[in-house]
Design an enzyme around this catalytic site. Structure first.
Site, PDB file in Angstrom:
ATOM      1  N   GLU A  26       0.862  -1.188   0.000  1.00  0.00           N
ATOM      2  CA  GLU A  26       0.000   0.000   0.000  1.00  0.00           C
ATOM      3  C   GLU A  26       0.891   1.227   0.000  1.00  0.00           C
ATOM      4  OE1 GLU A  26      -2.861   2.641   2.674  1.00  0.00           O
ATOM      5  OE2 GLU A  26      -3.300   0.511   2.929  1.00  0.00           O
ATOM      6  N   HIS A  43       1.635   4.813  -2.072  1.00  0.00           N
ATOM      7  CA  HIS A  43       0.817   5.697  -2.896  1.00  0.00           C
ATOM      8  C   HIS A  43       1.642   6.619  -3.790  1.00  0.00           C
ATOM      9  CE1 HIS A  43      -2.532   4.352  -0.485  1.00  0.00           C
ATOM     10  NE2 HIS A  43      -1.877   4.670   0.605  1.00  0.00           N
ATOM     11  N   HIS A  64      -9.446   1.128  -0.386  1.00  0.00           N
ATOM     12  CA  HIS A  64      -8.683   2.085   0.413  1.00  0.00           C
ATOM     13  C   HIS A  64      -9.606   3.196   0.908  1.00  0.00           C
ATOM     14  CE1 HIS A  64      -5.922   5.471   1.170  1.00  0.00           C
ATOM     15  NE2 HIS A  64      -5.103   4.522   1.565  1.00  0.00           N
ATOM     16  N   ASP A  80       2.434   2.193   3.969  1.00  0.00           N
ATOM     17  CA  ASP A  80       1.555   3.350   3.790  1.00  0.00           C
ATOM     18  C   ASP A  80       2.343   4.599   3.392  1.00  0.00           C
ATOM     19  OD1 ASP A  80      -0.845   4.634   3.560  1.00  0.00           O
ATOM     20  OD2 ASP A  80      -1.395   4.515   5.668  1.00  0.00           O
TER      21      ASP A  80
END
Length: 351
Positions: A25, A27, A191, A313
């Site tokens: 995950e 981004h 998400h 993250d």
């Protein structure tokens, strides 16, 4: 006094190798794909998401760097591969279907180029223009079948032209998309994104600090996942796989009570299994942004280590913090290896 040390004649000849990691995950942002009215505004993003503006500005600097500081941070954390995904609100946040279609193609094509340039360090999740089912099906085939992206990232509900309405993926309009995803055998990562305006304006009135990652993201995303479960989606498509971040958005911890109360009060809904069964069979969760021993142990007890994957993250969290935590979490070495890289290798066919 000098201690006499015991001789260690049988120590391993090779030093212990660092723990490998696949982070799923992580981004990025592609402002070139967005239209002028969707141009990113850090002040507005901070306001809607319950974040400090200074925090958002630093995050955005990290978000846009795909090949320098990001790779350095991955190296420092022992992350071999990151699976990249468009940050929230993503394509789902574009109200106009035509613009969403154009943006999704630009995002996926650019992501595929980034993956190709990375020499194996990056993989990617596709973005779909779910505002138009036919277009979403076409983009799914393009992104997965032609570009080789590894799954689908969905940033919460799909924006309606009426900005106060959002469409969740249990709605009948999305059935053809789920059928196609099931046929392709790729996972869908759901998400968080900020709740609809009327929720933020009432539930979080005078408490904007609770609207985003501090609290609001978890119930928003957990509710989306529960809508999928109790709509019977996984009874119709038992092969589907959905991924949730942040150690399951509270669902492992709360699953018994949810199921118990549903059985007393189904209100016209009926599914074949318990929530706990669906969590173990149709869901994976990741460690993204939740470096907490007790939560991890609860998730392992509820779902098993085979259903948990590592994520940092990035850029909302520091990769080395997540890495140091998983390297020392009080779990078995076998489970540690599964979570750090083994489960992702198996799910995404990376072995």
């Amino acid at each position: 006094m000098t201690l006499t040390r015991l001789p260690v004649a049988g120590a391993p000849k090779k030093p212990l190798a660092p723990l490998r990691k696949i982070a799923i995950e992580e981004h990025f942002m592609n402002p070139d794909a967005m239209h002028p009215e969707e141009t990113f505004n850090p002040v507005e993003f901070a306001r809607v998401s319950g974040l400090e503006t200074e925090f958002v500005q630093v995050v955005m600097q990290r978000m846009k760097d795909l090949h320098h500081k990001r790779i350095e941070e991955m190296d420092a954390a022992g992350i071999d591969v990151s699976i990249l995904s468009l940050t929230a609100a993503g394509i789902e946040g574009i109200a106009d279907a035509g613009k969403a279609i154009t943006a999704a193609r630009k995002v996926n094509d650019a992501l595929a180029e980034t993956v190709a340039r990375s020499r194996g360090r990056f993989l990617g999740f596709a973005s779909l223009p779910l505002q138009d089912t036919d277009a979403a099906l076409q983009e799914l085939e393009h992104a997965i079948g032609e570009l080789g992206l590894k799954g689908v990232m969905v940033n919460g509900y799909v924006q309606d032209p009426d900005k106060r309405i959002g469409h969740y993926l249990d709605e009948a309009r999305f059935a053809p998309v789920w059928e196609a995803i099931a046929a392709l055998k790729v996972p869908v990562y759901i998400h968080p994104r900020p709740s609809l305006p009327q929720v933020r304006e009432t539930l979080y009135a005078q408490h904007a600090e609770l609207a985003g990652a501090t609290w609001g993201f978890a119930p928003e995303t957990a509710t989306h996942a529960l809508r999928l479960v109790y709509s019977g989606l996984f009874d119709r498509h038992p092969e589907l796989t959905v991924i949730l971040g942040h150690l399951g958005e509270t669902l492992p911890y709360f699953s018994w009570r949810i199921q118990r109360c549903f059985e007393f009060n189904p209100l016209g809904h009926q599914v074949n299994k318990r929530l706990q069964d669906y969590l173990c069979e149709n869901f994976y969760i990741t460690t993204s942004g939740n470096n907490f021993d007790q939560a991890l142990i609860c998730a392992i007890l509820t779902m098993g280590a085979d259903r948990i994957m590592f994520a940092s993250d990035y850029p909302f969290e520091m990769s080395d913090d997540a890495a140091r935590w998983i390297e020392t979490a009080p779990i078995s070495e076998n489970d540690r290896r599964k979570i750090a890289y083994g489960n992702a290798e198996q799910l995404f066919g990376l072995r």
